[in-house]
Design a protein around this motif. Structure first.
Motif, PDB file in Angstrom:
ATOM      1  N   UNK A   1       0.860  -1.183   0.000  1.00 42.20           N
ATOM      2  CA  UNK A   1       0.000   0.000   0.000  1.00 42.20           C
ATOM      3  C   UNK A   1       0.892   1.227   0.000  1.00 42.20           C
ATOM      4  N   UNK A   2       0.532   2.227  -0.802  1.00 37.17           N
ATOM      5  CA  UNK A   2       1.265   3.492  -0.812  1.00 37.17           C
ATOM      6  C   UNK A   2       0.276   4.638  -0.926  1.00 37.17           C
ATOM      7  N   UNK A   3       0.251   5.503   0.084  1.00 37.29           N
ATOM      8  CA  UNK A   3      -0.574   6.707   0.068  1.00 37.29           C
ATOM      9  C   UNK A   3       0.343   7.911  -0.001  1.00 37.29           C
ATOM     10  N   UNK A   4      -0.014   8.851  -0.859  1.00 39.46           N
ATOM     11  CA  UNK A   4       0.824  10.029  -1.056  1.00 39.46           C
ATOM     12  C   UNK A   4      -0.026  11.291  -0.937  1.00 39.46           C
ATOM     13  N   UNK A   5       0.295  12.129   0.050  1.00 36.53           N
ATOM     14  CA  UNK A   5      -0.327  13.444   0.234  1.00 36.53           C
ATOM     15  C   UNK A   5      -1.848  13.361   0.275  1.00 36.53           C
ATOM     16  N   UNK A   6      -2.389  12.349   0.944  1.00 37.68           N
ATOM     17  CA  UNK A   6      -3.838  12.160   1.005  1.00 37.68           C
ATOM     18  C   UNK A   6      -4.455  13.153   1.986  1.00 37.68           C
ATOM     19  N   UNK A   7      -5.472  13.871   1.499  1.00 39.74           N
ATOM     20  CA  UNK A   7      -6.193  14.825   2.339  1.00 39.74           C
ATOM     21  C   UNK A   7      -7.687  14.625   2.199  1.00 39.74           C
ATOM     22  N   UNK A   8      -8.407  14.901   3.284  1.00 45.03           N
ATOM     23  CA  UNK A   8      -9.866  14.756   3.271  1.00 45.03           C
ATOM     24  C   UNK A   8     -10.462  15.746   4.250  1.00 45.03           C
TER      25      UNK A   8
ATOM     26  N   UNK B   1      -4.693   6.314  17.728  1.00 43.70           N
ATOM     27  CA  UNK B   1      -4.871   7.719  18.051  1.00 43.70           C
ATOM     28  C   UNK B   1      -6.178   7.945  18.780  1.00 43.70           C
ATOM     29  N   UNK B   2      -6.346   9.139  19.343  1.00 53.60           N
ATOM     30  CA  UNK B   2      -7.596   9.459  20.050  1.00 53.60           C
ATOM     31  C   UNK B   2      -8.735   9.680  19.069  1.00 53.60           C
ATOM     32  N   UNK B   3      -9.944   9.808  19.590  1.00 56.87           N
ATOM     33  CA  UNK B   3     -11.098  10.128  18.754  1.00 56.87           C
ATOM     34  C   UNK B   3     -10.846  11.433  18.013  1.00 56.87           C
ATOM     35  N   UNK B   4     -11.201  11.457  16.730  1.00 59.56           N
ATOM     36  CA  UNK B   4     -11.013  12.655  15.934  1.00 59.56           C
ATOM     37  C   UNK B   4      -9.645  12.800  15.321  1.00 59.56           C
ATOM     38  N   UNK B   5      -8.793  11.781  15.464  1.00 59.72           N
ATOM     39  CA  UNK B   5      -7.440  11.886  14.906  1.00 59.72           C
ATOM     40  C   UNK B   5      -7.395  11.586  13.411  1.00 59.72           C
ATOM     41  N   UNK B   6      -8.462  10.987  12.860  1.00 56.91           N
ATOM     42  CA  UNK B   6      -8.508  10.709  11.423  1.00 56.91           C
ATOM     43  C   UNK B   6      -8.255   9.267  11.051  1.00 56.91           C
ATOM     44  N   UNK B   7      -8.059   8.395  12.043  1.00 57.68           N
ATOM     45  CA  UNK B   7      -7.669   7.024  11.732  1.00 57.68           C
ATOM     46  C   UNK B   7      -8.777   6.233  11.016  1.00 57.68           C
ATOM     47  N   UNK B   8     -10.037   6.383  11.426  1.00 54.66           N
ATOM     48  CA  UNK B   8     -11.120   5.663  10.755  1.00 54.66           C
ATOM     49  C   UNK B   8     -11.363   6.226   9.366  1.00 54.66           C
ATOM     50  N   UNK B   9     -11.260   7.535   9.202  1.00 58.31           N
ATOM     51  CA  UNK B   9     -11.390   8.133   7.862  1.00 58.31           C
ATOM     52  C   UNK B   9     -10.327   7.580   6.930  1.00 58.31           C
ATOM     53  N   UNK B  10      -9.104   7.444   7.418  1.00 59.87           N
ATOM     54  CA  UNK B  10      -8.030   6.887   6.596  1.00 59.87           C
ATOM     55  C   UNK B  10      -8.326   5.448   6.208  1.00 59.87           C
ATOM     56  N   UNK B  11      -8.836   4.659   7.152  1.00 59.59           N
ATOM     57  CA  UNK B  11      -9.179   3.266   6.859  1.00 59.59           C
ATOM     58  C   UNK B  11     -10.292   3.195   5.818  1.00 59.59           C
ATOM     59  N   UNK B  12     -11.291   4.039   5.922  1.00 63.18           N
ATOM     60  CA  UNK B  12     -12.414   4.031   4.978  1.00 63.18           C
ATOM     61  C   UNK B  12     -11.957   4.455   3.581  1.00 63.18           C
ATOM     62  N   UNK B  13     -10.971   5.327   3.503  1.00 63.21           N
ATOM     63  CA  UNK B  13     -10.417   5.697   2.195  1.00 63.21           C
ATOM     64  C   UNK B  13      -9.684   4.513   1.581  1.00 63.21           C
ATOM     65  N   UNK B  14      -8.940   3.761   2.397  1.00 64.00           N
ATOM     66  CA  UNK B  14      -8.293   2.553   1.882  1.00 64.00           C
ATOM     67  C   UNK B  14      -9.326   1.562   1.346  1.00 64.00           C
ATOM     68  N   UNK B  15     -10.476   1.483   2.016  1.00 64.63           N
ATOM     69  CA  UNK B  15     -11.504   0.525   1.617  1.00 64.63           C
ATOM     70  C   UNK B  15     -12.290   0.979   0.396  1.00 64.63           C
ATOM     71  N   UNK B  16     -12.287   2.267   0.103  1.00 66.75           N
ATOM     72  CA  UNK B  16     -13.116   2.784  -0.980  1.00 66.75           C
ATOM     73  C   UNK B  16     -14.482   3.224  -0.502  1.00 66.75           C
ATOM     74  N   UNK B  17     -14.681   3.295   0.820  1.00 63.36           N
ATOM     75  CA  UNK B  17     -15.938   3.786   1.378  1.00 63.36           C
ATOM     76  C   UNK B  17     -15.967   5.307   1.437  1.00 63.36           C
ATOM     77  N   UNK B  18     -14.804   5.920   1.348  1.00 60.89           N
ATOM     78  CA  UNK B  18     -14.650   7.367   1.192  1.00 60.89           C
ATOM     79  C   UNK B  18     -13.588   7.594   0.122  1.00 60.89           C
ATOM     80  N   UNK B  19     -13.622   8.783  -0.490  1.00 61.96           N
ATOM     81  CA  UNK B  19     -12.604   9.131  -1.478  1.00 61.96           C
ATOM     82  C   UNK B  19     -11.856  10.375  -1.017  1.00 61.96           C
ATOM     83  N   UNK B  20     -10.543  10.421  -1.224  1.00 59.24           N
ATOM     84  CA  UNK B  20      -9.772  11.593  -0.771  1.00 59.24           C
ATOM     85  C   UNK B  20     -10.057  12.812  -1.627  1.00 59.24           C
TER      86      UNK B  20
END
Length: 347
Positions: free
Chosen positions: A3-10, A35-54
Motif C-alpha cells: 500500500x502506498x498513500x501520497x499526500x492524502x487529504x480529506x 490515536x484518540x477520537x477525531x485523529x482521522x484514523x477511521x477516515x483513513x481506513x475508509x479511504x483505503x476501503x473505498x468507502x470514502x474518497x480523498x
C-alpha cells in the motif's frame, strides 16, 4: 499486497479530517492506526476501503492507482467494530454472503460457496456453529464470524475498524492473540484501527500514531514506546508524566532550579519534560524536582505516589518499592533516571 498513500487529504465541511498523509505498508505487514477520537484514523481506513474518497493525493495497491476505484473492485476484506452481521441469516450464510452477491460470471458454484464457508468457519474455530444465528453466539464468536466473512472473498487487504472495541477485556486479550496468529498463518497485509495502545503495541508490526489528521510517528512498537517522537506520542503511549520547563543556554530550568537530566537537550525555549512513573528515583540533591505528596497507595508489589510540582497544572505519578517514611503533604525530591525533553508545542 503493498500500500502506498501520497499526500492524502480529506475534509468534511470546514474540518480537515486528514492532512497530507504519506503512508506505506509492505506485503504481509500488520499495521496499526492508533490515536484518540477525531485523529482521522477511521477516515483513513475508509479511504483505503473505498468507502470514502480523498479530496487530494493518491493511493496505490501493488503499484496500481486505486484512488477512485469502487470498493467492489479493490478486493478488500472489512471487519466492523459492531460486526454488522445479518441477524436473519445463519452463521454459514453470513460468511458466504460476499460470494453469493458477486456478479454471475464471477460467482462460484453453490457447492463451492458452501465449502468455502465451512473452511473459513473451521479456520476461525467455529466449525460446529454454521447452522446457528448471530443472536445465539457470544460477542467474541460474532467477531470471528465477521472476520471469516471478510476473508471469504479472498481479499488482498484486510481492514479492521476497532475490531475488539465492543468486547470485554478478557475476550479482547484472547482474540488479539488469536488474530495475530491467524495473520501470520495467512500472510495477508492488514491494517487495523484502535485507540487502545496495548492492542496496537501487542499486535502490529508497525504503529502509526495519529493526531488531528496528521501522522505524529510511524515506527515499530518497541521504538514507539522507547523513543517517542513528540510529547504527544509519549503521553499517549504508556503511562507518562510531562511537566513544563525552560531550556536556557543548554540547561533545563524548573522555577529556580537547574535540573540534571539524562539525554539530549532541545534548543533554548519552553519545553516539555516527560518521564515514566517507573523511571524515577527519590533524591535529596539540589537539582531534584520538588514534589509535594498528594496521595500514597499500594500498587502491585510497590507503592504509587501522586504528587504536585510547584507551579505546574498537572500532577506527577511515581513508583517506589515501599512507602515507609512517606506521608501525605510531605515534600520530596525526584530524579528521572530516563527522561525526554521536547520543544513545547505552539499554543
Amino acid at each position: 499486497m503493498s500500500i502506498a498513500l501520497k499526500a492524502v487529504g480529506k475534509a468534511f465541511g470546514t474540518v480537515d479530517a486528514l492532512r497530507q498523509i504519506d503512508l506505506e505498508a509492505q506485503p504481509g505487514e500488520f499495521l496499526a492506526l492508533l490515536g484518540p477520537s477525531g485523529s482521522g484514523k477511521t477516515t483513513l481506513l475508509r479511504i483505503m476501503a473505498g468507502l470514502e474518497f480523498p479530496d487530494t493525493g493518491s493511493m496505490h495497491f501493488d503499484g496500481e492507482d486505486v484512488t477512485r476505484k469502487a470498493v467492489a473492485d479493490r478486493r478488500i476484506g472489512f471487519v466492523f467494530q459492531h460486526y454488522a452481521l445479518f441477524q436473519h441469516m445463519t452463521v454459514a450464510d453470513n460468511v458466504a454472503f460476499g460470494l453469493t452477491v458477486r456478479r454471475r460470471r464471477d460467482r462460484p458454484s453453490r457447492n463451492a460457496i458452501a465449502a468455502r464457508a465451512r473452511e473459513l468457519l473451521d479456520l476461525v474455530q467455529l466449525g460446529e456453529l454454521g447452522t446457528r444465528y448471530p443472536s445465539q453466539l457470544s460477542g467474541g464468536q460474532r467477531q470471528r464470524v465477521a472476520l471469516a466473512r471478510a476473508l471469504a472473498v479472498d481479499p488482498r487487504l484486510l481492514l479492521l475498524d476497532e475490531p475488539f472495541g465492543a468486547l470485554d477485556a478478557k475476550v479482547r486479550k484472547d482474540l488479539r492473540r488469536w488474530l495475530r496468529e491467524l495473520h501470520e498463518r495467512m500472510g495477508l497485509t492488514s491494517v487495523f484501527v484502535t485507540h487502545d495502545q496495548d492492542e496496537a503495541l501487542e499486535l502490529a508490526d508497525r504503529v502509526v500514531v495519529m493526531r488531528e489528521g496528521r501522522i505524529e510517528q510511524i515506527d515499530r512498537p518497541a521504538d514507539i514506546y522507547a523513543r517517542p517522537a513528540s510529547a504527544f506520542v509519549f503521553d499517549f503511549v504508556g503511562e507518562a508524566n510531562c511537566i513544563s520547563v525552560d531550556i536556557a543556554r543548554g540547561r533545563t530550568i524548573l522555577g529556580e532550579r537547574t535540573l540534571s537530566l539524562p539525554g539530549p537537550v532541545p534548543a533554548d525555549g519552553p519545553a516539555d519534560l516527560c518521564f515514566r512513573p517507573h523511571d524515577v528515583a527519590l533524591s535529596n540533591e539540589s537539582d531534584a524536582i520538588p514534589v509535594t505528596i498528594a496521595s500514597i497507595r499500594q500498587r502491585g508489589g510497590g507503592v504509587r505516589i501522586e504528587g504536585e510540582v510547584a507551579g505546574q497544572d498537572r500532577r506527577v505519578e511515581i513508583d517506589v518499592p515501599n512507602g515507609e517514611g512517606l506521608r501525605q503533604g510531605q515534600q520530596i525530591g525526584i530524579q528521572p533516571t530516563r527522561a525526554f525533553l521536547y520543544p513545547a508545542a505552539a499554543s
